[in-house]
Design an enzyme around this catalytic site. Structure first.
Site, PDB file in Angstrom:
ATOM      1  N   LYS A   1      50.602 -84.859  76.821  1.00  0.00           N
ATOM      2  CA  LYS A   1      49.975 -83.543  76.919  1.00  0.00           C
ATOM      3  C   LYS A   1      49.252 -83.339  78.247  1.00  0.00           C
ATOM      4  O   LYS A   1      49.116 -82.223  78.724  1.00  0.00           O
ATOM      5  CB  LYS A   1      48.967 -83.367  75.784  1.00  0.00           C
ATOM      6  N   ARG A   2      48.788 -84.431  78.811  1.00  0.00           N
ATOM      7  CA  ARG A   2      48.093 -84.328  80.096  1.00  0.00           C
ATOM      8  C   ARG A   2      48.961 -83.629  81.146  1.00  0.00           C
ATOM      9  O   ARG A   2      48.466 -83.035  82.092  1.00  0.00           O
ATOM     10  CB  ARG A   2      47.755 -85.724  80.639  1.00  0.00           C
TER      11      ARG A   2
END
Ligand code: GLU
Length: 481
Positions: free
Chosen positions: A251-252
């Site tokens: 997700k980063r």
């Protein structure tokens, strides 16, 4: 033997990019061999699995059009089958009840570590010829362990990584059913792969460690003649996808759920094209149709090392697909994006007309929808910067002339419209820009739109004339004030 592949997601979240690529590779391998592609939902982990995640995965698979064959399997609907197989393994001594407590198992592991061995369960409850087992403690529900072969090696026949050999002495007697009776992941996968006749297990290489355990269970099932399939599947462990910073994609790195890419305006075919190339190549070809992917993809040619996700390249691939598409192929996505702006029920022919005008101008479908909104919305205001730059004292009269000339046209065809606008510019001895930009601002509120004739055609006679009238008044008032 005909090919059967499967995609077996655990419904604990969205379908992410890595999962989509695994699904694609499995789907391609089945399709190019006239085989079957099975979809199996691995929902035995009831704490982490959710119905929303199942829906999200199915929606994403449908959007990508990775069609599965036959029913969708849910592992939670197969508990009777797993129980039956476990009972047989127990009866044949291929699995056994283990009453060791968690603390005891931890102590065994610790002791092994101290000896310099791999931490393992020590086999206290494993039946052996001539061995007397301890008395089962009262009131303890046992787990069930698989009796892993004590010696020999297990070879993973891996199409991507080549054969991988593991000594069985390295492997634990893994738990196949918990104390509450529920079967564990590594066990269910094997029963399913066998029952579903899977010939090729294509999955992420984070599963490599599970594979020798699964192979040993598989061999035990074959030996017991459980299920019809007796041939070990081939494996293809596909390397991870890394983010641009070299760390595992997460997700980063922004959007990882496939449907987020839809929201961002990617075409399903473009996303698949990008994913197929991530870890596989066919010469230096970059753009693939579905048919070309099916024709050329080769699971054995997937590279062994990790690949890096490149958002810029994905965008480029998307633009190429938008440009090359038949307008008809774009209208589902265009309609979907317009609906997100509250615009629904647009005529199919209108969508086709819009797509064919816009497809050369947009990198994403989001952009295409945004740049077409003016067709569906009244012009509520004119961009001040554009007005300042392009609306001069003479502009209202020029626009009024354009309006009257267009109103006198018989039909509403691109060539006549272009000629009419040009005629007004020439008649007033001004450049085209002095007329074209004010027309754009009058019709769209801003200075950016497709060519003037395309814009006029798409907008149609009635709306064009009304908007010109509105702009003439507004700009006159502006200049007077
Ligand atoms: N359910 C597993 C996962 O989502 C995949 C298992 C497999 O492909 O064998 O990671």
């Amino acid at each position: 033997m005909s090919v059967v592949t499967r995609f077996a997601p655990s419904p604990t979240g969205y379908l992410h990019i890595g999962g989509a690529r695994t699904a694609l590779y499995s789907w391609l391998h089945a399709r190019q061999n006239n085989g079957r592609f099975v979809l199996r939902i691995e929902d035995t982990d009831r704490e982490r699995s959710t119905d929303e995640a199942v829906t999200a995965i199915l929606d994403a698979m449908a959007w990508l059009d990775l069609e599965h064959d036959g029913e969708i399997y849910y592992q939670t609907q197969r508990f009777d089958r797993y129980a039956e197989v476990i009972a047989q393994l127990l009866a044949e001594g291929k699995a056994y009840r283990c009453y060791s407590t968690a603390a005891e198992v931890e102590a065994m592991r610790e002791a092994a570590r101290e000896r310099g061995d791999k931490p393992k369960y020590d086999g206290t409850w494993r039946p052996m010829p001539g061995k007397t087992l301890p008395e089962p403690p009262a009131g303890v529900d046992p787990v069930i362990r698989f009796a892993t072969p004590l010696d020999g090696v297990t070879v993973i026949p891996d199409l991507v990584k080549g054969d991988i050999t593991i000594a069985n002495s390295e492997l634990d007697d893994l738990i196949i059913a918990r104390a509450d009776g529920t079967p564990t992941y590594n066990f269910c996968v094997v029963v399913d792969d066998m029952d579903m006749g899977i010939t090729h297990v294509i999955r992420g290489d984070d599963h490599v460690n599970n594979t020798p355990r699964q192979i040993n269970i598989f061999k035990a099932l074959v030996d017991s003649q459980i299920g019809g399939n007796s041939e070990l599947p081939r494996y293809a462990h596909v390397p991870m996808i890394l983010g641009p910073d070299g760390k595992r994609l997460s997700k980063r790195h922004g959007a990882v759920g496939v449907m987020r890419y839809r929201e961002q305006g990617f075409l399903p075919q473009a996303l698949l094209n990008y994913l197929v190339r991530l870890g596989w190549a066919h010469g230096d070809q970059e753009i693939f149709t579905r048919e070309q992917m099916i024709a050329h993809f080769d699971i054995a040619n997937v590279q062994g090392g990790a690949s890096t996700f490149d958002p810029e390249k994905l965008l480029w691939v998307n633009q190429e697909h938008i440009k090359a598409a038949e307008p008809e192929e774009l209208i589902d996505e265009l309609a979907w994006h317009l609906a997100r702006h509250g615009i629904e029920g647009v005529d199919q022919d209108d969508l086709i007309a819009i797509a064919s005008v816009q497809q050369g101008r947009c990198k994403t479908m989001t952009e295409m929808a945004e740049q077409s909104l003016f067709l569906f919305r009244e012009v509520a205001e004119y961009e001040p910067k554009a007005v300042k730059k392009h609306i001069k004292t003479a502009t209202p009269d020029l626009l009024a002339q354009v309006r009257d000339t267009l109103a006198r046209l018989e039909g509403w065809h691109a060539e006549d419209l272009a000629a009419a606008v040009k005629g007004v510019a020439e008649g007033n001895e001004v450049g085209m820009g002095k007329v074209a930009q004010p027309i754009r601002i009058a019709l769209t509120g801003g200075p950016v739109s497709p060519s003037i004739d395309d814009t006029l055609v798409l907008l149609g006679r009635e709306a064009t004339l009304a908007r010109l009238d509105q702009a003439v008044d507004a700009f006159r008032a502006l200049k007077a004030g």
